[in-house]
Design a protein around this motif. Structure first.
Motif, mmCIF file in Angstrom:
data_model
loop_
_atom_site.group_PDB
_atom_site.id
_atom_site.type_symbol
_atom_site.label_atom_id
_atom_site.label_comp_id
_atom_site.label_asym_id
_atom_site.label_seq_id
_atom_site.Cartn_x
_atom_site.Cartn_y
_atom_site.Cartn_z
ATOM 1 N N ARG A 1 0.835 -1.206 0.000
ATOM 2 C CA ARG A 1 0.000 0.000 0.000
ATOM 3 C C ARG A 1 0.868 1.254 0.000
ATOM 4 O O ARG A 1 0.485 2.299 -0.563
ATOM 5 N N GLY A 2 2.056 1.193 0.547
ATOM 6 C CA GLY A 2 2.971 2.337 0.464
ATOM 7 C C GLY A 2 3.415 2.577 -0.970
ATOM 8 O O GLY A 2 3.540 3.729 -1.414
ATOM 9 N N ALA A 3 3.668 1.490 -1.691
ATOM 10 C CA ALA A 3 4.014 1.633 -3.112
ATOM 11 C C ALA A 3 2.852 2.187 -3.910
ATOM 12 O O ALA A 3 3.039 2.990 -4.851
ATOM 13 N N ASP A 4 1.628 1.802 -3.554
ATOM 14 C CA ASP A 4 0.457 2.335 -4.247
ATOM 15 C C ASP A 4 0.340 3.843 -4.043
ATOM 16 O O ASP A 4 -0.075 4.588 -4.950
ATOM 17 N N ILE A 5 0.705 4.278 -2.848
ATOM 18 C CA ILE A 5 0.662 5.726 -2.588
ATOM 19 C C ILE A 5 1.649 6.451 -3.518
ATOM 20 O O ILE A 5 1.358 7.510 -4.086
ATOM 21 N N GLY A 6 2.838 5.866 -3.663
ATOM 22 C CA GLY A 6 3.822 6.480 -4.577
ATOM 23 C C GLY A 6 3.323 6.524 -6.015
ATOM 24 O O GLY A 6 3.502 7.537 -6.736
ATOM 25 N N ALA A 7 2.675 5.429 -6.440
ATOM 26 C CA ALA A 7 2.134 5.410 -7.803
ATOM 27 C C ALA A 7 1.029 6.442 -7.957
ATOM 28 O O ALA A 7 0.918 7.127 -9.008
ATOM 29 N N ALA A 8 0.163 6.580 -6.922
ATOM 30 C CA ALA A 8 -0.918 7.555 -6.996
ATOM 31 C C ALA A 8 -0.365 8.960 -7.029
ATOM 32 O O ALA A 8 -0.910 9.841 -7.740
ATOM 33 N N ARG A 9 0.687 9.208 -6.332
ATOM 34 C CA ARG A 9 1.301 10.533 -6.349
ATOM 35 C C ARG A 9 1.909 10.827 -7.744
ATOM 36 O O ARG A 9 1.838 11.959 -8.244
ATOM 37 N N ALA A 10 2.499 9.827 -8.322
ATOM 38 C CA ALA A 10 3.027 10.011 -9.696
ATOM 39 C C ALA A 10 1.897 10.311 -10.669
ATOM 40 O O ALA A 10 2.025 11.170 -11.571
ATOM 41 N N GLN A 11 0.779 9.597 -10.499
ATOM 42 C CA GLN A 11 -0.371 9.874 -11.338
ATOM 43 C C GLN A 11 -0.877 11.295 -11.115
ATOM 44 O O GLN A 11 -1.316 11.976 -12.073
ATOM 45 N N LEU A 12 -0.818 11.764 -9.887
ATOM 46 C CA LEU A 12 -1.238 13.138 -9.618
ATOM 47 C C LEU A 12 -0.319 14.141 -10.319
ATOM 48 O O LEU A 12 -0.788 15.143 -10.885
#
Length: 393
Positions: free
Chosen positions: A146-157
């Motif tokens: 889930r920490g990696a998902d946060i990083g991916a979501a931030r990149a998408q942002l």
């Protein structure tokens, strides 16, 4: 007519004279001899009285005796601690047994099943602990994911934010050319739609970050909850495992209790159990009398107890072995009350015709185990007890 004349001079018949040999002899010849005999007899009586006084002062006054004494013992009640049907009884009344000797056996089929069930419960508890520990590692991995998902979501942002900036600039350029008529309405509409789409993508990316953050927080909470179940424990000391192991020990203990053994050395008495009988826990099956640990309860009159103390030596004679066997013992205690005071209905002497009755108090005398082994006694036998009280006078 003449009458015959009687001789007036006729003498009466003479009485027979007593024989001097028939009269009692009176020893008047030697009165001094009789006096000496009386003096000797009186002297003998005085000597006997003096000797008795001396014997009473030196011996009898330093000992108290009674023949109201009986052998007793702290017997052991044999009773099963588990329920079951009796399948074997290996002893009988009057038989001598040793400590640990098998007395009887109970049917242990149900107890063996209980042991197998407890073993299965223990294995299940150990596996559940291992599963809980493995689940904790999996939850930690999920939290990391889930920490990696946060990083991916931030990149998408960031990507969505860049698209929004580009769409914003494109829209502003076309909007500036609308007044000059350099762009068509379709281009302006397309720029407007692109701007809206970019803004929506930014919102979606922000929502993705929030969702990934919430998912990671949930995974961390699940990990913390799982860690609380295993924190500070191992498979050997986990509470659930310890509880299952305790149940297994209890089941094995119950199984071992299906074999009833003698708790002490002694002689079997009052056996009242038969093969096939079903016993409940606590049912009295037999009694063991420890014949090498007997004592005597000597019931002394209250007037004899003035100088009786704990620790004084005593000698005892049994009616069983006679005067040839003398037992030696030691006073270990005096009862807290007389037999009358301990009766179910104590005597009440508050009456007008009350007569004092001398009371007796039990005095416990411990016997020498070696003498008991050489000359065995049995509970209830009569004894003559004599306590040496010279040390207290």
């Amino acid at each position: 007519m003449d009458t015959p004349s009687h001789d007036s001079d006729q003498t009466p018949a003479e009485e027979p004279k007593a024989d001097p040999k028939d009269s009692p002899k009176v020893d008047t010849a030697n009165p001094g001899k009789r006096k000496r005999l009386l003096l000797i007899f009186a002297a003998v009586l005085v000597v006997i009285a003096v000797l008795y006084f001396i014997y009473d002062s030196l011996v009898l006054s330093k000992r108290v005796t009674t023949d109201n004494a009986y052998v007793a013992a702290e017997t052991a009640q044999v009773m099963p601690l588990v329920s079951g049907q009796v399948i074997a009884v290996t002893v009988s009344n009057t038989q001598t047994v040793k400590r640990g000797q098998v007395l009887m056996r109970l049917d242990d089929a149900d107890l063996q099943i209980a042991v197998a069930q407890a073993e299965a419960d223990l294995a299940g508890a150990e596996r559940r602990y291992g599963q809980t520990a493995a689940t904790g590692d999996a939850l930690q991995a999920q939290a990391n994911a889930r920490g990696a998902d946060i990083g991916a979501a931030r990149a998408q942002l960031l990507l969505a934010q860049g698209n929004l900036d580009r769409a914003q600039i494109d829209y502003q350029r076309r909007q500036a050319l609308v007044a000059a008529g350099a762009v068509s309405g379709d281009e302006v509409t397309a720029a407007t739609n692109a701007l809206r789409t970019a803004r929506a993508n930014v919102a979606i990316a922000q929502a993705g970050i929030a969702q990934a953050t919430a998912t990671r927080a949930s995974a961390l909470e699940d990990r913390a909850a799982n860690t609380a179940l295993t924190r500070g424990t191992t498979r050997d000391n986990a509470p659930e495992v310890l509880a299952a192991r305790a149940k297994l020990r209890q089941a094995r203990l119950d199984l071992s209790r299906a074999v009833v053994r003698a708790p002490i050395d002694g002689v079997i008495s009052q056996r009242n159990v038969q093969i096939g009988q079903r016993l409940a826990p606590g049912t009295a099956a037999m009694v063991i009398v420890p014949v090498d640990q007997l004592y005597v309860d000597a019931n002394y009159k209250e007037g004899q107890l003035q100088h009786v103390r704990v620790g004084q030596h005593a000698t005892l004679i049994s009616d069983l072995h006679g005067d040839d066997v003398v037992y030696h013992g030691r006073v270990v205690g005096l009862a807290g009350g007389t037999g009358a005071s301990s009766a179910l209905i104590p005597a009440q002497n508050a009456t007008g015709n009350w007569i004092k009755v001398v009371q007796r108090l039990p005095v416990r005398i411990a016997l020498d185990p070696k003498e008991l082994r050489d000359h065995p006694l049995r509970v209830g036998l009569s004894m003559d007890a004599e306590i040496d009280i010279s040390g207290d006078r």
